[in-house]
Scaffold this motif. Sequence first.
Motif: not given
Length: 103
Positions: A30, A58-59
């Motif tokens: 993250d 996508k992320e």
Amino acid sequence: MMFPCFAATFRDIPFEQAPIDEIHLWSICDDIGANWRDLGAVLKLESAFMANIETDFKECREKAWTVLRKWRQKNGKEATVGILINALEKIERRDVVDKLRGM
């Protein structure tokens, strides 16, 4: 005077030489965020692989996880916390370095 950073590991090896594990990878994916491409380049992942990540996920978290996992697979026991720390320092992500050192 500087002292090397040692962690109390079950193998009694210096922290920087410790093999990277999934806990390390999950804890920082993250934080790497949009820097996943820079990190992949510093870790010497193939450009075709990096292009596939761009289209397949996508992320940023997924992209970072995929970069980290591929690097670990590619390097096996040579994928150490120290090498990852050096790569993160090269892309100026001292915050992520500090997080790894604190684990």
